[in-house]
Design a protein around this motif. Structure first.
Motif, PDB file in Angstrom:
ATOM      1  N   ARG B  33       0.844  -1.197   0.000  1.00 15.67           N
ATOM      2  CA  ARG B  33       0.000   0.000   0.000  1.00 15.67           C
ATOM      3  C   ARG B  33       0.881   1.250   0.000  1.00 15.67           C
ATOM      4  NH1 ARG B  33      -3.940  -1.100   5.006  1.00 15.67           N
ATOM      5  NH2 ARG B  33      -3.805  -3.372   5.025  1.00 15.67           N
ATOM      6  N   SER B  35       0.921   3.543   1.894  1.00 16.55           N
ATOM      7  CA  SER B  35       1.361   3.846   3.262  1.00 16.55           C
ATOM      8  C   SER B  35       2.575   3.029   3.677  1.00 16.55           C
ATOM      9  CB  SER B  35       0.217   3.528   4.235  1.00 16.55           C
ATOM     10  OG  SER B  35      -0.095   2.146   4.172  1.00 16.55           O
ATOM     11  N   VAL B  37       2.340  -0.247   4.281  1.00 13.71           N
ATOM     12  CA  VAL B  37       1.809  -1.505   4.820  1.00 13.71           C
ATOM     13  C   VAL B  37       1.740  -2.545   3.703  1.00 13.71           C
ATOM     14  CG1 VAL B  37      -0.279  -2.612   5.749  1.00 13.71           C
ATOM     15  CG2 VAL B  37       0.498  -0.448   6.689  1.00 13.71           C
ATOM     16  N   ARG B  38       2.114  -3.778   4.048  1.00 10.86           N
ATOM     17  CA  ARG B  38       2.052  -4.887   3.090  1.00 10.86           C
ATOM     18  C   ARG B  38       1.000  -5.894   3.513  1.00 10.86           C
ATOM     19  NH1 ARG B  38       6.675  -1.672   2.730  1.00 10.86           N
ATOM     20  NH2 ARG B  38       8.382  -2.699   1.645  1.00 10.86           N
ATOM     21  N   ASP B  39       0.235  -6.351   2.551  1.00  8.19           N
ATOM     22  CA  ASP B  39      -0.674  -7.461   2.789  1.00  8.19           C
ATOM     23  C   ASP B  39      -0.119  -8.670   2.054  1.00  8.19           C
ATOM     24  OD1 ASP B  39      -2.782  -5.936   4.191  1.00  8.19           O
ATOM     25  OD2 ASP B  39      -2.977  -4.938   2.253  1.00  8.19           O
ATOM     26  N   GLU B  55      -1.219  -8.985   7.576  1.00  8.61           N
ATOM     27  CA  GLU B  55      -0.913  -7.577   7.369  1.00  8.61           C
ATOM     28  C   GLU B  55       0.413  -7.292   8.066  1.00  8.61           C
ATOM     29  OE1 GLU B  55      -4.144  -4.742   8.209  1.00  8.61           O
ATOM     30  OE2 GLU B  55      -2.602  -3.373   8.958  1.00  8.61           O
ATOM     31  N   THR B  57       3.687  -4.570   8.815  1.00 12.53           N
ATOM     32  CA  THR B  57       4.235  -3.222   8.718  1.00 12.53           C
ATOM     33  C   THR B  57       5.450  -3.297   7.787  1.00 12.53           C
ATOM     34  OG1 THR B  57       5.784  -3.511  10.540  1.00 12.53           O
ATOM     35  CG2 THR B  57       3.585  -2.735  11.106  1.00 12.53           C
ATOM     36  N   GLU B  58       5.921  -2.135   7.373  1.00 16.09           N
ATOM     37  CA  GLU B  58       7.090  -2.089   6.505  1.00 16.09           C
ATOM     38  C   GLU B  58       8.268  -2.816   7.163  1.00 16.09           C
ATOM     39  OE1 GLU B  58       7.504   1.785   4.905  1.00 16.09           O
ATOM     40  OE2 GLU B  58       9.370   1.315   3.840  1.00 16.09           O
ATOM     41  N   GLN B  60       8.246  -5.175   9.557  1.00  9.59           N
ATOM     42  CA  GLN B  60       8.012  -6.621   9.633  1.00  9.59           C
ATOM     43  C   GLN B  60       8.230  -7.275   8.272  1.00  9.59           C
ATOM     44  OE1 GLN B  60       4.016  -6.453  11.128  1.00  9.59           O
ATOM     45  NE2 GLN B  60       4.649  -6.536  13.278  1.00  9.59           N
TER      46      GLN B  60
END
Lengths: 75, 75
Positions: B33, B35, B37-39, B55, B57-58, B60
């Motif tokens: 995304r 933002s 964030v990765r899914d 989901e 975070t960048e 992680q």
């Protein structure tokens, strides 16, 4: 980078990397076998059994890794 | 590196990366995304529904990516 990743030796097999997602019920584990093959385990519930398991070749794992790290560039 | 990764623009959301695992019933998709964030979507069956969704975070996602790429080093 070391923070939040727990490494366990698996004698005769390879190494296991447990990546803490700071959520109680979610975890990612990767086993890197001596052969280079990676087993990706995704846990999304409190169950001891993984929600999904994928066996990846070294090349496939590098692709997924590059995308996740956002170091992937279109050819 | 580009081979086997299909990138789709998701206007207003980000980009989707589909990583071909050369197996009919297994696939990994990552949505990055805007933002950061990765899914992560893991498909291990013929179903259109993912087997597991995470989901990340960048930070992680970078950790998981580094482990998969075997560029992870213990601190």
């Amino acid at each position: 980078m070391g923070q939040g990743v727990h490494v366990t030796d698996l004698p005769g097999v390879g190494k296991r990397y447990d990546i803490d997602l700071e959520r109680e019920d979610e975890r990612v584990s990767v086993v890197i076998r001596s052969s280079g093959v990676r087993d990706l385990y995704v846990f999304t519930s409190h169950s001891a059994d993984p929600t999904a398991v994928l066996e990846l070749t070294e090349e496939q794992a590098r692709k997924v890794g590059a995308v996740l790290s956002a170091t992937f560039f279109e050819a």
